[in-house]
Design a protein around this motif. Sequence first.
Motif, PDB file in Angstrom:
ATOM      1  N   CYS A   1     -21.073 -10.041  38.768  1.00 14.08           N
ATOM      2  CA  CYS A   1     -19.700 -10.466  38.986  1.00 14.08           C
ATOM      3  C   CYS A   1     -18.891 -10.506  37.689  1.00 14.08           C
ATOM      4  CB  CYS A   1     -19.668 -11.843  39.652  1.00 14.08           C
ATOM      5  SG  CYS A   1     -20.410 -11.857  41.307  1.00 14.08           S
ATOM      6  N   GLU A   2     -19.537 -10.265  36.554  1.00 13.74           N
ATOM      7  CA  GLU A   2     -18.833 -10.209  35.279  1.00 13.74           C
ATOM      8  C   GLU A   2     -18.633  -8.771  34.798  1.00 13.74           C
ATOM      9  OE1 GLU A   2     -21.025 -12.619  32.559  1.00 13.74           O
ATOM     10  OE2 GLU A   2     -20.406 -14.525  33.492  1.00 13.74           O
TER      11      GLU A   2
ATOM     12  N   TYR B   1     -11.245  -5.699  35.631  1.00  8.02           N
ATOM     13  CA  TYR B   1     -12.007  -6.949  35.614  1.00  8.02           C
ATOM     14  C   TYR B   1     -11.253  -7.957  36.488  1.00  8.02           C
ATOM     15  CZ  TYR B   1     -14.482  -5.138  31.492  1.00  8.02           C
ATOM     16  OH  TYR B   1     -15.233  -4.380  30.629  1.00  8.02           O
TER      17      TYR B   1
ATOM     18  N   GLU C   1     -23.630  -4.698  44.015  1.00  3.47           N
ATOM     19  CA  GLU C   1     -22.347  -5.156  43.533  1.00  3.47           C
ATOM     20  C   GLU C   1     -22.157  -6.635  43.845  1.00  3.47           C
ATOM     21  OE1 GLU C   1     -19.562  -2.389  45.340  1.00  3.47           O
ATOM     22  OE2 GLU C   1     -19.282  -1.449  43.388  1.00  3.47           O
ATOM     23  N   CYS C   2     -21.204  -7.235  43.136  1.00  2.00           N
ATOM     24  CA  CYS C   2     -20.860  -8.636  43.351  1.00  2.00           C
ATOM     25  C   CYS C   2     -20.148  -8.784  44.701  1.00  2.00           C
ATOM     26  CB  CYS C   2     -19.962  -9.108  42.211  1.00  2.00           C
ATOM     27  SG  CYS C   2     -19.288 -10.762  42.432  1.00  2.00           S
ATOM     28  N   ASP C   3     -20.399  -9.896  45.393  1.00  2.00           N
ATOM     29  CA  ASP C   3     -19.798 -10.064  46.724  1.00  2.00           C
ATOM     30  C   ASP C   3     -18.851 -11.256  46.804  1.00  2.00           C
ATOM     31  OD1 ASP C   3     -21.617 -12.076  46.480  1.00  2.00           O
ATOM     32  OD2 ASP C   3     -22.718 -11.654  48.332  1.00  2.00           O
ATOM     33  N   ILE C   4     -18.372 -11.771  45.637  1.00  2.00           N
ATOM     34  CA  ILE C   4     -17.411 -12.860  45.693  1.00  2.00           C
ATOM     35  C   ILE C   4     -16.039 -12.296  46.048  1.00  2.00           C
ATOM     36  CG2 ILE C   4     -18.731 -14.226  44.029  1.00  2.00           C
ATOM     37  CD1 ILE C   4     -16.675 -13.501  41.927  1.00  2.00           C
TER      38      ILE C   4
ATOM     39  N   ASP D   1     -12.908 -12.529  44.826  1.00  2.00           N
ATOM     40  CA  ASP D   1     -12.077 -11.895  43.796  1.00  2.00           C
ATOM     41  C   ASP D   1     -12.558 -10.468  43.502  1.00  2.00           C
ATOM     42  OD1 ASP D   1     -10.524 -14.115  43.567  1.00  2.00           O
ATOM     43  OD2 ASP D   1     -11.554 -14.925  41.811  1.00  2.00           O
ATOM     44  N   TYR D   2     -13.862 -10.301  43.500  1.00  2.00           N
ATOM     45  CA  TYR D   2     -14.420  -8.983  43.226  1.00  2.00           C
ATOM     46  C   TYR D   2     -14.153  -8.040  44.402  1.00  2.00           C
ATOM     47  CZ  TYR D   2     -17.582  -6.047  40.476  1.00  2.00           C
ATOM     48  OH  TYR D   2     -18.113  -5.069  39.676  1.00  2.00           O
ATOM     49  N   LYS D   3     -14.245  -8.551  45.613  1.00  2.00           N
ATOM     50  CA  LYS D   3     -13.990  -7.718  46.790  1.00  2.00           C
ATOM     51  C   LYS D   3     -12.545  -7.233  46.826  1.00  2.00           C
ATOM     52  CE  LYS D   3     -17.525  -9.721  49.825  1.00  2.00           C
ATOM     53  NZ  LYS D   3     -17.767 -10.516  51.067  1.00  2.00           N
TER      54      LYS D   3
ATOM     55  N   ASN E   1     -24.934 -10.510  34.917  1.00  2.00           N
ATOM     56  CA  ASN E   1     -24.254 -11.053  36.085  1.00  2.00           C
ATOM     57  C   ASN E   1     -23.333  -9.975  36.652  1.00  2.00           C
ATOM     58  OD1 ASN E   1     -22.673 -12.404  37.963  1.00  2.00           O
ATOM     59  ND2 ASN E   1     -22.315 -14.193  36.665  1.00  2.00           N
TER      60      ASN E   1
END
Length: 491
Positions: free
Chosen positions: A394-395, A355, A427-430, A432-434, A392
């Motif tokens: 990204c969570e 996470y 997938e999330c593209d922020i 931190d996630y990348k 979400n």
Amino acid sequence: MSQTQSRFGPSHDLLKASNFISFPEKPSDILVLCMRVGLLLCLVSSILIALYSAFFTQSQWFVLPTPAHTTRDVSFGDPEPTNISHILFGIGGSVWTWPKRRRYSEQWWVPNTTRGFVWFDSEPKNETGSIPYRVSEDWTRFKYSSSQSAVRIARIVLESFKLGLPNVRWFVMGDDDTVFFTQNLVSVLARYDHNQMYYIGGNSESVEQDVMHAYDMAFGGGGFAVSYPLAALLVNKLDGCLDRYYTFYGSDQRIWACLSEIGVPLTKQDGFHQLDIRGNPYGLLAAHPLAPLVSLHHLDYLEPMFPNQTQLNSLNSLMKAYRVDPSRILQQCVCYDRKRKWSISISWGYTLQVYPYMVPVKDLQKPLQTFKTWRSWRNEPFTFNTRPVSSNLCERPVIYYLERVEEVGKSGGLTIYKRYMVKEGKECDIEDYKRAKAVQRITVTSLKMDPENWRKAPHRQCCEIMDRGSVKNGNLRIRIRKCRARETVTI
């Protein structure tokens, strides 16, 4: 005053006045005197004995009772602790289901080591594999309302006992699609005194199933164990119970009802998994309770445990890790990368979650609800807490699945987890996630878990990120170890 009176004085007068003993006036009366003295002594002795008995009985109220022993590390009076040779398996099958389901039993059965039989409803016409079989006795004479085969399967414990095989301490029942992890089963049963009457197993994960059947019943698909003394008593009662409880649906419920009459309750044990769930079992297996994995059931009714694999291939992958470190399989541990503010949860031998934000342990130990209830396919309720899969993206965690497992020397294990690639655009593209997704593989090292740990108070092990958290060629290294004194896993 007469000569006699002057000789004995007032005491003689008192005895004469009592009219109980009179002093002999002549020698012929000596015999009578002796008899009366004897009677008096008997009377006094009786009174003293009565007083002593009363006092002794009263004093027993102050004696503290000796505590009963319910578990043990080694068998009292037995030459060796419980091992696989002391377990006799009774597998409920049929000639119709066995050709497909035998692949599950053959995953865990070790010829010439595992003892027991698969019980068929008739003589098989085709080859049955390496597991010995027996054909059930006539069961059609018993009453039933919905499932006649449940009567036959309930009698497996009786027929297994009647075989009279030597050195049996436990009778373990399961279905032909039950997968047992036998070394962990031995670790569990070795904790209990097999000379006592024990009924050990687990109930259903779905509340609706427990309400329909019983919370204090061992669900048979997940498997249950009956100690030899309890089996010896059960076999004398079982046939009568089958007719008394003919309206029940399952064989396990019939056994439970009969054991209730005997007065032996279920000893619940985490790790027996009925898997009364639908959909993807991932969330439950990724946050396994702190207990040895003993069994899995209903795999044919669930999605494969590993993506892009069949259910049988998934089971093969899990069993490879199990054979390297049986006691550690699916055991969860949690660690934090405080520099990057990552939370990492490991289900050893199966999956790893990253996470890209801080999540408390109290949440990570709750299974993600990737599944639904067994009967109604609803989101709740279950017999344990769950947490929803966030809408979400990204969570959600970055998920890794076991790619390879290796034995390191005689005392270590190495597992490598590869990032699960979801479809593009999902997938999330922020940032931190990348950064988390940039980690392609995570290598986890550990010492093998001692089976003796399961005889002690449960304590989750700790993990730490190695190489100061550096990611080399997309690979991150983690080490699992025992927690240090006073160490906690805190954000």
